[in-house]
Design an enzyme around this catalytic site. Sequence first.
Site, short mmCIF file in Angstrom:
data_model
loop_
_atom_site.label_atom_id
_atom_site.label_comp_id
_atom_site.label_asym_id
_atom_site.label_seq_id
_atom_site.Cartn_x
_atom_site.Cartn_y
_atom_site.Cartn_z
N PHE A 1 5.38 7.53 6.25
CA PHE A 1 5.80 7.82 4.88
C PHE A 1 4.62 8.36 4.12
CE2 PHE A 1 6.55 7.05 0.40
CZ PHE A 1 7.82 7.60 0.25
N ASP B 1 -3.94 8.28 5.60
CA ASP B 1 -3.22 7.91 4.39
C ASP B 1 -3.34 6.39 4.25
OD1 ASP B 1 -1.35 7.07 2.54
OD2 ASP B 1 0.21 8.47 3.17
N LYS C 1 -1.39 3.45 -4.73
CA LYS C 1 -0.80 2.12 -4.97
C LYS C 1 -1.71 1.12 -5.70
CE LYS C 1 3.26 2.09 -2.19
NZ LYS C 1 3.40 3.26 -1.33
C1 PLP Z 1 3.83 4.66 -1.35
C2 PLP Z 1 3.20 5.58 -0.37
C3 PLP Z 1 3.05 6.95 -0.65
C4 PLP Z 1 3.61 7.60 -1.88
O1 PLP Z 1 3.04 7.14 -3.07
P1 PLP Z 1 3.73 7.46 -4.48
O2 PLP Z 1 2.77 6.91 -5.47
O3 PLP Z 1 5.06 6.79 -4.49
O4 PLP Z 1 3.87 8.94 -4.57
C5 PLP Z 1 2.40 7.72 0.30
N1 PLP Z 1 1.91 7.19 1.43
C6 PLP Z 1 2.03 5.88 1.71
C7 PLP Z 1 1.44 5.34 2.97
C8 PLP Z 1 2.69 5.03 0.83
O5 PLP Z 1 2.84 3.74 1.13
#
Ligand code: PLP
Length: 397
Positions: free
Chosen positions: A137, A222, A251
């Site tokens: 994600f 990420d 986050k």
């Molecule tokens: C939550 C998340 C995102 C997206 O972040 P947003 O602030 O909702 O755009 C991207 N990568 C990972 C691994 C995430 O957990």
Amino acid sequence: MQKQQVVELDKKYFMPVFSRYQLVLSHGEGSYVYDTDGKKYIDFLAGIAVNVLGHGHPGLVKAVCEQAGKLIHCSNLYYTEPQVQLIKKLAELSGMDKVFIANSGAEANEGAIKLARKYGKMQSPDKFEIVTAEQSFHGRTLATLTATGQPKYQEGYEPLPGGFRYVPFNDKAALKAVVSAKTCAVMIEPVQGEGGIHVPIDDYLQYARELCDQYGAMLIFDEIQSGMGRTGSFLACQGYGVKPDIITLAKGLAGGVPIGAFLATEKAAAAFAPGDHGSTFGGNPLACAAALAVLDAIEQEGLMENAAAVGGYLIGKMQAMQQKYPALIKEVRGKGLMVGAELTRPGREVVDLCMEQGAIINCTAGNVLRFVPPLNATRDQVDEVVAIVDAVLGKWQ
Ligand SMILES: *Cc1c(COP(=O)(O)O)cnc(C)c1O
């Protein structure tokens, strides 16, 4: 306002994209939140791994209030002290050289993707492919939902940006088969979050590092969910001893104030020149002051150590649940305070019943209970949540 009134206004005016829980939250303290009826909940979701200091942390509240009174925003046409203090701190904590501050995770990943593309193009016009993992994600913008290796987030938004390739996570042979001279980046969550809390096997991350080196590709981690101390080290990749070229954060970085960041080595960052990227809000002094307060607290309050210790305790407790309910819990996975319990049945009902009993957790990937509490959560609080999970699972026994 009555709860029903809030729910109706949301239904009337909010875009119909969320299926929310029937809960109107009003305030919080530490690992607890309260709804507008005054009912108390232990919060082991923490705004989806965002409220790393819990709710109402005095240092964070003070930093936000003070900065709000001084200067909330001034654009990136000017310098501010909170911004330079934050980028210095992030570089020190991550071992990266350059930082860009954005407003969200998706935006941080967009920036990372742009940087990798720019870097690749400077080597060769064909070097633009980005390899990502299935079940990953990376966000909801067009490029980041394309990077996300899950068709459910992409359906209906075609045509998608080109140049993305997908491989099963934790499969070294699959990675080797796809990475080539055309690859500008491999983008991975060191510990997958939304996809169901999947930890990397053996030397998977190291292998990705070696392949990227072999083909001159950027390795992007990420760490939007796994970073900020959650897995016991500031970055999850540090716990596995692998250094990428680009890192993305968001986050928990400012404890709930919107922020995102991408960090890069000198070599990667050199692909950018003035005008290549930008943001109106990104890096404003309010968000930067909040992030500084969060990073200070993580260090001063020993929250990485706490995440490792209390996380280990939580995993142990959930493994005991697995032994008690072998027909219901298939596997317990995680690192630090990023923990998932894969069920043999859909998780939503379990989550609903936990909420009724006063514990907030969530379910991801359909059947994985996810625990991503504040990093200052205690063993007693783990006991409290696990007792509720125990009571709920007992219904199916
Ligand atoms: C939550 C998340 C995102 C997206 O972040 P947003 O602030 O909702 O755009 C991207 N990568 C990972 C691994 C995430 O957990």
